[in-house]
Every structure is written in structure tokens, then in C-alpha cells.
Design a protein around this motif. Structure first.
Motif, PDB file in Angstrom:
ATOM      1  N   ILE A 172     -11.085  -1.429  -6.651  1.00 38.97           N
ATOM      2  CA  ILE A 172     -11.320  -2.777  -7.208  1.00 38.97           C
ATOM      3  C   ILE A 172     -11.329  -3.815  -6.083  1.00 38.97           C
ATOM      4  O   ILE A 172     -12.222  -4.667  -6.007  1.00 38.97           O
ATOM      5  CB  ILE A 172     -10.249  -3.111  -8.270  1.00 38.97           C
ATOM      6  N   LEU A 173     -10.356  -3.735  -5.184  1.00 32.14           N
ATOM      7  CA  LEU A 173     -10.265  -4.701  -4.081  1.00 32.14           C
ATOM      8  C   LEU A 173     -11.466  -4.583  -3.141  1.00 32.14           C
ATOM      9  O   LEU A 173     -11.971  -5.577  -2.626  1.00 32.14           O
ATOM     10  CB  LEU A 173      -8.949  -4.512  -3.314  1.00 32.14           C
ATOM     11  N   ASP A 174     -11.927  -3.354  -2.903  1.00 36.82           N
ATOM     12  CA  ASP A 174     -13.122  -3.160  -2.067  1.00 36.82           C
ATOM     13  C   ASP A 174     -14.342  -3.809  -2.711  1.00 36.82           C
ATOM     14  O   ASP A 174     -15.139  -4.458  -2.040  1.00 36.82           O
ATOM     15  CB  ASP A 174     -13.392  -1.663  -1.869  1.00 36.82           C
ATOM     16  N   GLU A 175     -14.481  -3.607  -4.007  1.00 33.77           N
ATOM     17  CA  GLU A 175     -15.640  -4.158  -4.724  1.00 33.77           C
ATOM     18  C   GLU A 175     -15.591  -5.690  -4.761  1.00 33.77           C
ATOM     19  O   GLU A 175     -16.613  -6.363  -4.600  1.00 33.77           O
ATOM     20  CB  GLU A 175     -15.682  -3.589  -6.148  1.00 33.77           C
ATOM     21  N   LEU A 176     -14.389  -6.242  -4.955  1.00 37.99           N
ATOM     22  CA  LEU A 176     -14.238  -7.708  -5.019  1.00 37.99           C
ATOM     23  C   LEU A 176     -14.457  -8.355  -3.657  1.00 37.99           C
ATOM     24  O   LEU A 176     -14.906  -9.496  -3.557  1.00 37.99           O
ATOM     25  CB  LEU A 176     -12.839  -8.078  -5.528  1.00 37.99           C
ATOM     26  N   ASP A 177     -14.059  -7.641  -2.605  1.00 36.03           N
ATOM     27  CA  ASP A 177     -14.177  -8.160  -1.235  1.00 36.03           C
ATOM     28  C   ASP A 177     -13.304  -9.393  -1.000  1.00 36.03           C
ATOM     29  O   ASP A 177     -13.607 -10.251  -0.184  1.00 36.03           O
ATOM     30  CB  ASP A 177     -15.649  -8.488  -0.923  1.00 36.03           C
ATOM     31  N   GLU A 178     -12.223  -9.477  -1.757  1.00 36.44           N
ATOM     32  CA  GLU A 178     -11.204 -10.527  -1.554  1.00 36.44           C
ATOM     33  C   GLU A 178      -9.923 -10.110  -2.281  1.00 36.44           C
ATOM     34  O   GLU A 178      -9.971  -9.229  -3.147  1.00 36.44           O
ATOM     35  CB  GLU A 178     -11.705 -11.882  -2.045  1.00 36.44           C
ATOM     36  N   PRO A 179      -8.792 -10.740  -1.943  1.00 38.25           N
ATOM     37  CA  PRO A 179      -7.528 -10.319  -2.552  1.00 38.25           C
ATOM     38  C   PRO A 179      -7.416 -10.754  -4.014  1.00 38.25           C
ATOM     39  O   PRO A 179      -8.157 -11.615  -4.486  1.00 38.25           O
ATOM     40  CB  PRO A 179      -6.453 -11.038  -1.717  1.00 38.25           C
ATOM     41  N   THR A 232      -5.841 -13.033   7.337  1.00 38.03           N
ATOM     42  CA  THR A 232      -6.511 -14.252   6.869  1.00 38.03           C
ATOM     43  C   THR A 232      -5.531 -15.146   6.100  1.00 38.03           C
ATOM     44  O   THR A 232      -5.618 -16.370   6.161  1.00 38.03           O
ATOM     45  CB  THR A 232      -7.689 -13.891   5.933  1.00 38.03           C
ATOM     46  N   TYR A 233      -4.594 -14.531   5.416  1.00 35.39           N
ATOM     47  CA  TYR A 233      -3.705 -15.278   4.509  1.00 35.39           C
ATOM     48  C   TYR A 233      -2.264 -15.409   5.012  1.00 35.39           C
ATOM     49  O   TYR A 233      -1.500 -16.181   4.464  1.00 35.39           O
ATOM     50  CB  TYR A 233      -3.710 -14.596   3.134  1.00 35.39           C
ATOM     51  N   ALA A 234      -1.911 -14.643   6.046  1.00 38.20           N
ATOM     52  CA  ALA A 234      -0.546 -14.717   6.575  1.00 38.20           C
ATOM     53  C   ALA A 234      -0.578 -14.716   8.100  1.00 38.20           C
ATOM     54  O   ALA A 234      -1.479 -14.126   8.714  1.00 38.20           O
ATOM     55  CB  ALA A 234       0.279 -13.535   6.072  1.00 38.20           C
ATOM     56  N   LYS A 235       0.395 -15.392   8.690  1.00 39.78           N
ATOM     57  CA  LYS A 235       0.484 -15.432  10.148  1.00 39.78           C
ATOM     58  C   LYS A 235       1.174 -14.157  10.630  1.00 39.78           C
ATOM     59  O   LYS A 235       2.337 -13.900  10.276  1.00 39.78           O
ATOM     60  CB  LYS A 235       1.263 -16.672  10.583  1.00 39.78           C
ATOM     61  N   GLY A 292       3.973 -13.679  -0.407  1.00 39.96           N
ATOM     62  CA  GLY A 292       4.207 -12.238  -0.511  1.00 39.96           C
ATOM     63  C   GLY A 292       2.866 -11.516  -0.490  1.00 39.96           C
ATOM     64  O   GLY A 292       1.920 -11.919  -1.169  1.00 39.96           O
ATOM     65  N   ILE A 293       2.784 -10.464   0.320  1.00 40.17           N
ATOM     66  CA  ILE A 293       1.515  -9.747   0.484  1.00 40.17           C
ATOM     67  C   ILE A 293       1.745  -8.247   0.373  1.00 40.17           C
ATOM     68  O   ILE A 293       2.761  -7.730   0.855  1.00 40.17           O
ATOM     69  CB  ILE A 293       0.883 -10.102   1.848  1.00 40.17           C
ATOM     70  N   ARG A 294       0.817  -7.550  -0.280  1.00 42.12           N
ATOM     71  CA  ARG A 294       0.905  -6.103  -0.434  1.00 42.12           C
ATOM     72  C   ARG A 294      -0.422  -5.441  -0.114  1.00 42.12           C
ATOM     73  O   ARG A 294      -1.476  -6.018  -0.350  1.00 42.12           O
ATOM     74  CB  ARG A 294       1.225  -5.735  -1.889  1.00 42.12           C
ATOM     75  N   VAL A 295      -0.349  -4.211   0.419  1.00 41.44           N
ATOM     76  CA  VAL A 295      -1.521  -3.332   0.504  1.00 41.44           C
ATOM     77  C   VAL A 295      -1.132  -2.086  -0.289  1.00 41.44           C
ATOM     78  O   VAL A 295      -0.496  -1.176   0.228  1.00 41.44           O
ATOM     79  CB  VAL A 295      -1.886  -2.962   1.961  1.00 41.44           C
ATOM     80  N   PRO A 296      -1.469  -2.056  -1.588  1.00 42.59           N
ATOM     81  CA  PRO A 296      -0.976  -0.987  -2.454  1.00 42.59           C
ATOM     82  C   PRO A 296      -1.671   0.351  -2.197  1.00 42.59           C
ATOM     83  O   PRO A 296      -2.843   0.387  -1.828  1.00 42.59           O
ATOM     84  CB  PRO A 296      -1.288  -1.482  -3.875  1.00 42.59           C
ATOM     85  N   LYS A 335      -3.397 -21.558   6.073  1.00 46.82           N
ATOM     86  CA  LYS A 335      -4.007 -22.624   5.251  1.00 46.82           C
ATOM     87  C   LYS A 335      -4.974 -22.061   4.202  1.00 46.82           C
ATOM     88  O   LYS A 335      -5.409 -22.784   3.304  1.00 46.82           O
ATOM     89  CB  LYS A 335      -4.740 -23.622   6.162  1.00 46.82           C
ATOM     90  N   GLU A 336      -5.311 -20.781   4.311  1.00 44.64           N
ATOM     91  CA  GLU A 336      -6.212 -20.166   3.331  1.00 44.64           C
ATOM     92  C   GLU A 336      -5.527 -19.939   1.982  1.00 44.64           C
ATOM     93  O   GLU A 336      -6.193 -19.720   0.970  1.00 44.64           O
ATOM     94  CB  GLU A 336      -6.715 -18.810   3.855  1.00 44.64           C
ATOM     95  N   VAL A 337      -4.206 -19.979   1.976  1.00 45.18           N
ATOM     96  CA  VAL A 337      -3.455 -19.714   0.739  1.00 45.18           C
ATOM     97  C   VAL A 337      -3.329 -21.011  -0.061  1.00 45.18           C
ATOM     98  O   VAL A 337      -2.825 -22.014   0.457  1.00 45.18           O
ATOM     99  CB  VAL A 337      -2.034 -19.166   1.051  1.00 45.18           C
ATOM    100  N   PRO A 338      -3.800 -21.024  -1.307  1.00 43.46           N
ATOM    101  CA  PRO A 338      -3.615 -22.234  -2.129  1.00 43.46           C
ATOM    102  C   PRO A 338      -2.133 -22.597  -2.231  1.00 43.46           C
ATOM    103  O   PRO A 338      -1.281 -21.706  -2.361  1.00 43.46           O
ATOM    104  CB  PRO A 338      -4.167 -21.803  -3.496  1.00 43.46           C
ATOM    105  N   ARG A 339      -1.845 -23.879  -2.181  1.00 46.87           N
ATOM    106  CA  ARG A 339      -0.452 -24.344  -2.179  1.00 46.87           C
ATOM    107  C   ARG A 339       0.334 -23.827  -3.387  1.00 46.87           C
ATOM    108  O   ARG A 339       1.521 -23.519  -3.288  1.00 46.87           O
ATOM    109  CB  ARG A 339      -0.393 -25.878  -2.165  1.00 46.87           C
ATOM    110  N   ARG A 340      -0.348 -23.718  -4.519  1.00 41.53           N
ATOM    111  CA  ARG A 340       0.358 -23.293  -5.729  1.00 41.53           C
ATOM    112  C   ARG A 340       0.864 -21.853  -5.638  1.00 41.53           C
ATOM    113  O   ARG A 340       1.704 -21.430  -6.419  1.00 41.53           O
ATOM    114  CB  ARG A 340      -0.541 -23.464  -6.959  1.00 41.53           C
TER     115      ARG A 340
END
Length: 207
Positions: free
Chosen positions: A133-140, A78-81, A121-125, A106-111
Motif C-alpha cells: 500500500i505504501l509503495d503504491e501511495l508513494d507517500e506515508p 523527509t519527515y524527521a531529522k 513518531g515514525i515506523r517502517v512496518p 517542516k514537512e510534518v503538519p503541525r497538527r
């Protein structure tokens, strides 16, 4: 006012604590969370003021590269090509102590993205607390390794972190004392992996 300090089971995180942590993050909080490489400062993507607070704690400028913490590969796309070649490499090496630098969507805010290269930069820790926490939030989550000014190593002891920055963060999650190994950084250029930093993640699959 000092940060909430929540001690949570490192392998079987208690659901009530996970929900409490997520509520603080959703309310715009800056949290210190355990990862598979050290502790990190984290906040929700849309919380610009929390991001600015993290930059002040780290004493970094607006060009600092933040990292997205994702649950899994589908969230990454969703956030990286990611093409098929990159997808296969990521699938075989996540979760793990890697940071992947990829072209941002385009889903990534420009800032959040690298201004010149438009990368993120993307991680799956590989950390049970963070995964819950990430499962509960349902977003990065947006993150920056907790390296305090004038120091070289990331912080690994939640009690000393609380002593140092408990007054300027909202939450410190105690997941035990960690080994402060930096992640291995892999930069993908035209789907070709290049090792930008050798760290905890095995580089063999990318060489």
C-alpha cells in the motif's frame, strides 16, 4: 453505510486490491489496515477531517500522538531529522516492530507533531500488505493503533473489528488475525536512543 471489507493475501497482496485500497485512502477515507503489531486506523497526511474521525473513534484528544507509517529510510529523512548515528541504527532495525520518536522536519503538519517537543513518531512496518500500500501511495500514512475506548489491547481480528466499527470507517482490510504485540518505542534525544516502551522489537541494539 458500512465499510468496504477487503480480504487480501497476507504475503502476496493482489495488485487490484492494493490499488482499490489506495484510491479509498486518496479520496479521504479512514481505513483499518494490518501492521506487524496489530491493526491500525490510517489516513492520508493531508486529510484533516479523516484524522479527526480517527480521534473520535479512538476517543483521544487533539494532543494524541499519531505515527507516520513510512516505506523506507529515505522517506523517514523527509519527515524527521536523522543524523548519521541515528541513520545507522534505523537502517539495521527497519522494517520492524519499532516506533521511533524523532525531531520533526517542516514537512510534518503541525497538527501531527508533539506540540511541546516538536517530535514525530515514525515506523517502517514489516507487513507485506502495508508495504504494498505504501509503495503504491508513494507517500506515508498517518496512523493510530486501533485500541477501542475502555480497552487495553489493540484489535487483532478483522471480522470483530468490522462488527465493532464497520459503520464508522470506510475500509477494513482483512490481513488475517494478528498477534496484538505493541511496538517497542525508541525516543532519540540528541541522537541518543532511550527505550520508552518495551514491545515486540528487540531492544538490544538500543541499550
Amino acid at each position: 453505510m458500512s465499510a468496504q471489507f477487503i480480504s487480501i493475501h497476507p504475503d502476496n497482496p493482489q495488485v487490484r486490491f492494493v490499488k482499490q485500497i489506495c484510491q479509498i485512502l486518496r479520496d479521504g477515507g479512514v481505513a483499518v489496515l494490518p501492521t506487524d503489531s496489530a491493526y491500525a486506523l490510517c489516513c492520508m497526511l493531508e486529510q484533516k477531517s479523516a484524522m479527526e474521525r480517527i480521534a473520535r473513534i479512538r476517543q483521544v484528544d487533539k494532543h494524541h500522538n499519531f505515527t507516520l507509517l513510512c516505506r523506507d529510510l529515505s522517506e523517514i529523512s523527509t519527515y524527521a531529522k536523522v543524523d548519521n548515528t541515528v541513520f545507522r541504527l534505523l537502517k539495521n532495525n527497519t522494517p520492524g516492530a519499532y516506533t521511533f520518536i524523532l525531531p520533526a522536519t517542516k514537512e510534518v503538519p503541525r497538527r501531527l507533531m508533539n506540540e511541546k517537543k516538536k517530535t514525530i513518531g515514525i515506523r517502517v512496518p514489516d507487513n507485506a500488505i502495508l508495504s504494498a500500500i505504501l509503495d503504491e501511495l508513494d507517500e506515508p500514512l498517518m496512523s493510530s493503533t486501533l485500541i477501542l475506548p475502555e480497552r487495553e489491547l489493540a484489535e487483532s481480528d478483522p471480522v470483530s473489528i468490522n462488527d465493532e466499527i464497520g459503520s464508522i470507517t470506510d475500509l477494513i482490510v482483512d490481513g488475517g488475525v494478528l498477534t496484538p504485540n505493541p511496538t517497542t518505542v525508541i525516543v532519540f534525544e540528541d541522537s541518543v536512543p532511550n527505550i520508552a516502551r518495551y514491545g515486540a522489537g528487540d531492544t538490544t541494539p538500543f541499550e
